[in-house]
Design an enzyme around this catalytic site. Structure first.
Site, PDB file in Angstrom:
ATOM      1  N   SER A   1       0.848  -1.191   0.000  1.00  0.00           N
ATOM      2  CA  SER A   1       0.000   0.000   0.000  1.00  0.00           C
ATOM      3  C   SER A   1       0.891   1.251   0.000  1.00  0.00           C
ATOM      4  O   SER A   1       1.749   1.404  -0.864  1.00  0.00           O
ATOM      5  CB  SER A   1      -0.944  -0.047   1.206  1.00  0.00           C
ATOM      6  OG  SER A   1      -1.925   0.951   1.139  1.00  0.00           O
TER       7      SER A   1
ATOM      8  N   ASP B   1      -8.953  -5.971  -5.038  1.00  0.00           N
ATOM      9  CA  ASP B   1      -8.508  -4.704  -4.433  1.00  0.00           C
ATOM     10  C   ASP B   1      -8.942  -3.561  -5.335  1.00  0.00           C
ATOM     11  O   ASP B   1      -8.328  -3.304  -6.369  1.00  0.00           O
ATOM     12  CB  ASP B   1      -6.982  -4.726  -4.278  1.00  0.00           C
ATOM     13  CG  ASP B   1      -6.426  -3.480  -3.610  1.00  0.00           C
ATOM     14  OD1 ASP B   1      -7.200  -2.539  -3.343  1.00  0.00           O
ATOM     15  OD2 ASP B   1      -5.205  -3.436  -3.378  1.00  0.00           O
TER      16      ASP B   1
ATOM     17  N   HIS C   1      -8.271  -4.890  -0.516  1.00  0.00           N
ATOM     18  CA  HIS C   1      -6.943  -4.308  -0.271  1.00  0.00           C
ATOM     19  C   HIS C   1      -6.231  -4.970   0.906  1.00  0.00           C
ATOM     20  O   HIS C   1      -5.010  -5.111   0.906  1.00  0.00           O
ATOM     21  CB  HIS C   1      -7.099  -2.806  -0.026  1.00  0.00           C
ATOM     22  CG  HIS C   1      -5.796  -2.073   0.075  1.00  0.00           C
ATOM     23  ND1 HIS C   1      -4.848  -2.099  -0.929  1.00  0.00           N
ATOM     24  CD2 HIS C   1      -5.277  -1.308   1.069  1.00  0.00           C
ATOM     25  CE1 HIS C   1      -3.799  -1.363  -0.568  1.00  0.00           C
ATOM     26  NE2 HIS C   1      -4.029  -0.880   0.642  1.00  0.00           N
TER      27      HIS C   1
END
Length: 382
Positions: free
Chosen positions: A149, A316, A349
């Site tokens: 991320s 995601d 995610h």
């Protein structure tokens, strides 16, 4: 079984120049290390953290059995990033609220809590601060920089700002910049915080309060974006906590998903700093290495010298696989060595934090390859 982790801190007197102009001086960086640095100092792996994580990447704290690091399933003895082979370093970024200097700390010149006056920091500033810490630790060149991320953005930035100081960049569930939808979610979350009456322009510390309501809402918004629709339907669907009671109330919680989100928001507001949330989401928004190259990501990545592994997850939607493929395409256009795995996982995610077997196998195989680079010819890794 997790090992015992020991938090450390390092102080820096000298000013760190910042991308936004100015500098910060007399700051501390919290960090942890796992494993041993080998004789030629070639086995160091830097792990960069995401928005609400910290330097506590793996292991547990002594006497605190439920204190596992946020990537403890990934890093440790015998795990994909094996600390029997690698010297792993986790650093808490400047501006965070988990030990490194941030808005909750006093300004060294005035003694007043920084609050909203803490300087704007960027992904590039974090990378430069991490490089200084590595200098102090005697690590001139990293085997790899790893992050998921926002941590993946830092790994990508490392390959551009310090291309000669790393052999591999491992970028998981990330993107070369945020799209408009992501920036919009961040802005709504920030508005929830700054419009909380307890925010006091970012100087709420002086009033002895916390803008908890705003933090709760910000976390609820963020958490929705971390999960896939499939996971939310599977875990909660339209389940009611009790029988259906057709009434309107601002306080009643009837659906299980409402209860879950309120729980997450309440927990988050008890430990996370509001100014840190504003600062880190802005750093996310600002990150865009192609901006200085007229939007040409291929040109921006031309300075990278590392070998790359990129991993994305099919569900995601916050950092969709298409964003990772943008990076892959630009690296290939620069004739760089790139591996790419797109994992069919239902978790959204958050999949980069979970134990999907295919994902773990990809990571293990890649880091096994890195470890074998350091083995003398004809000698098997231990």
């Amino acid at each position: 079984m997790s090992f015992i982790a020991t938090p450390q801190s390092m102080h820096f007197d000298e000013p760190l120049p910042l991308q936004g102009g100015g500098s910060i001086h007399d700051y501390d960086l919290a960090f942890e290390t796992y494993g041993q640095l080998n004789a030629d100092k070639s086995n160091a792996v830097l792990v960069c953290h995401a928005l609400n994580a910290s330097h506590h990447v793996a292991g547990v704290y002594e006497g605190q059995p439920k204190s596992e690091g946020w990537w403890d399933n990934m890093i440790g003895p015998g795990k994909p990033v094996d600390t029997n082979r690698f010297f792993v370093i986790g650093v808490n970024n400047l501006g965070s609220c988990f030990g490194s200097t941030g808005p909750m700390h006093p300004h060294p010149d005035t003694g007043r809590i920084y609050g909203a006056d803490f300087p704007v920091v960027t992904v590039e500033d974090w990378v430069d601060a991490q490089a200084r810490l590595l200098d102090r630790l005697g690590v001139a060149r990293l085997a790899a920089v790893l992050g998921g991320s926002l941590g993946g953005m830092q790994a990508l930035s490392w390959s551009l700002r310090h291309p000669q100081r790393m052999r591999h960049a491992v970028v998981v569930a990330s993107a070369p910049n945020l799209n408009a939808e992501n920036i919009a979610f961040n802005e709504v979350a920030r508005r929830a915080i700054v419009t909380d009456p307890d925010f006091h322009g970012g100087h709420f510390y002086e009033h002895g309060v916390v803008p908890a309501r705003g933090l709760r809402i910000a976390r609820m918004i963020g958490h929705i974006t971390y999960l896939s629709d499939d996971v939310m339907n599977q875990k909660f669907g339209r389940q009611l906590r009790e029988g259906l009671d057709l009434k309107y109330s601002t306080q009643d919680v009837e659906f299980q998903i409402e209860s879950y989100l309120r729980y997450q928001g309440e927990k988050f507001s008890s430990y996370f700093d509001a100014n840190t949330y504003l600062l880190i989401t802005r750093a996310l928004d600002y990150f865009d290495p192609a901006r200085a190259h007229g939007g040409d990501l291929t040109e921006a990545l031309s300075v990278a010298r590392a070998r790359f592994l990129l991993v994305s997850f099919t569900t995601d939607w916050r950092f969709a696989p298409a964003r990772s493929r943008e990076i892959v395409k630009s690296l290939l256009e620069n004739n760089r060595d790139v591996s790419y795995a797109e994992i069919d996982a239902p978790h959204g995610h958050d999949a980069f934090l979970l134990d999907d077997a295919r994902y773990m196998n990809v990571m293990r195989s890649y880091f096994d390859g890195i470890a074998e680079e350091d083995q003398p010819a004809g000698k098997e890794a231990a």
